[in-house]
Design an enzyme around this catalytic site. Structure first.
Site, PDB file in Angstrom:
ATOM      1  N   SER A 135       3.926  -7.452  17.562  1.00  0.00           N
ATOM      2  CA  SER A 135       2.870  -6.460  17.764  1.00  0.00           C
ATOM      3  C   SER A 135       1.742  -7.094  18.567  1.00  0.00           C
ATOM      4  O   SER A 135       1.516  -8.315  18.487  1.00  0.00           O
ATOM      5  CB  SER A 135       2.328  -5.974  16.415  1.00  0.00           C
ATOM      6  N   TYR A 148      -1.089  -9.154   8.400  1.00  0.00           N
ATOM      7  CA  TYR A 148      -0.167  -8.552   9.372  1.00  0.00           C
ATOM      8  C   TYR A 148      -0.147  -9.372  10.665  1.00  0.00           C
ATOM      9  O   TYR A 148       0.917  -9.730  11.178  1.00  0.00           O
ATOM     10  CB  TYR A 148      -0.597  -7.115   9.657  1.00  0.00           C
ATOM     11  N   ALA A 150      -1.076 -12.471  11.197  1.00  0.00           N
ATOM     12  CA  ALA A 150      -0.559 -13.820  10.980  1.00  0.00           C
ATOM     13  C   ALA A 150       0.964 -13.829  10.918  1.00  0.00           C
ATOM     14  O   ALA A 150       1.626 -14.716  11.471  1.00  0.00           O
ATOM     15  CB  ALA A 150      -1.140 -14.407   9.699  1.00  0.00           C
ATOM     16  N   SER A 151       1.544 -12.826  10.249  1.00  0.00           N
ATOM     17  CA  SER A 151       3.006 -12.782  10.113  1.00  0.00           C
ATOM     18  C   SER A 151       3.674 -12.520  11.457  1.00  0.00           C
ATOM     19  O   SER A 151       4.716 -13.099  11.774  1.00  0.00           O
ATOM     20  CB  SER A 151       3.418 -11.717   9.095  1.00  0.00           C
ATOM     21  N   LYS A 152       3.067 -11.668  12.283  1.00  0.00           N
ATOM     22  CA  LYS A 152       3.643 -11.382  13.594  1.00  0.00           C
ATOM     23  C   LYS A 152       3.497 -12.583  14.535  1.00  0.00           C
ATOM     24  O   LYS A 152       4.403 -12.872  15.329  1.00  0.00           O
ATOM     25  CB  LYS A 152       2.982 -10.146  14.204  1.00  0.00           C
ATOM     26  N   THR A 183       5.163   6.233  15.174  1.00  0.00           N
ATOM     27  CA  THR A 183       6.098   6.022  14.067  1.00  0.00           C
ATOM     28  C   THR A 183       5.431   6.339  12.734  1.00  0.00           C
ATOM     29  O   THR A 183       4.213   6.507  12.652  1.00  0.00           O
ATOM     30  CB  THR A 183       6.593   4.565  14.028  1.00  0.00           C
TER      31      THR A 183
END
Length: 247
Positions: A135, A148, A150-152, A183
């Site tokens: 993202s 969010y 950090a994980s991406k 989405t």
């Protein structure tokens, strides 16, 4: 022999659009999603591909036992579309919440890549293309997107490193970084941050919300052998809707 593709998050959003597109090419599809009911629904839409479904919560890594039970070969692609939004201020971030999203976005991805790598030898002549859905929030996350983003960002770093390690087995890794896509997850995010009308999201990007089919088409290209020179890169779908390769 049919080409095998593994798709997580296969029943909604970009994952669903991708599955419907891959169906037309008569492939063998391994679909992973949380809802068994939704897996049954999407399977009914598929006309040409052979399908095997795994209903599992990817935050629980025991789902790998179900995947290992399948006798898979000729794995030509893996697309990690599974994901969840996270809007939390710092004071509400906990180890468990952080760990849960990392399990979904990152740990499950690594486990499936390990599964694919183990089943391929340097003598196998076919290419395997692995794509992680990241993202633009990995670079420019908003307030509350700490976990969010950090994980991406972790996904992107992993793909860059593994693209070097796995090249000898003709396995390549790429990431796709969409902006706001039309989405269900974007809709949940809209409500959480307090944007009242969906139409307001269209004003946040120059060309409005991205159709998930557009992202699916880009992924299809990356899965195709014609894109074999694109290894270890990121494809960013920016706010203007254009596609830029960032090396």
């Amino acid at each position: 022999m049919k080409s095998t593709y593994i798709i997580t998050g296969a029943t909604s959003g970009i994952g669903k659009s991708l599955v419907l597109r891959l169906d037309a090419k008569t492939n063998h599809l391994i679909l992973l999603a949380r809802s068994s009911e939704n897996l049954k629904k999407i399977s009914k839409f598929l006309k040409f591909a052979s399908v095997e479904s795994i209903s599992a919560d990817l935050t629980d890594l025991t789902f790998m036992e179900k995947l290992k039970d399948l006798e898979l070969n000729n794995i030509r692609g893996f697309v990690h579309c599974a994901g969840s939004e996270s809007i939390l201020p710092l004071r509400l971030i906990s180890y468990d919440k952080f760990d849960s999203l990392m399990r979904l976005h990152v740990y499950s991805f690594v486990e499936i890549v390990k599964f694919i790598e183990k089943r391929k030898t340097p003598k196998d002549s076919y290419l395997t293309s692995i794509i992680a859905l990241s993202s633009i929030a990995s670079r420019d996350g908003g307030v509350g997107q700490t976990i969010y983003s950090a994980s991406k960002a972790s996904l992107e770093s992993i793909c860059k490193v593994l693209s070097k390690e796995l090249a000898k087995k003709r396995i390549r890794l790429n990431t796709v970084l969409p902006g706001l896509v039309d989405t269900e997850m974007t809709e949940r995010w809209r409500r959480k941050i307090g944007i009242k009308n969906k139409s307001d999201l269209h004003n946040m990007q120059l060309n409005g919300l991205i159709d998930p089919k557009e992202v699916a088409e880009l992924i299809i290209y990356l899965l195709n052998d014609l894109s074999r020179q694109i290894v270890g890169t990121e494809i960013k779908i920016d706010s203007g809707g254009s596609k830029n390769k960032i090396f």
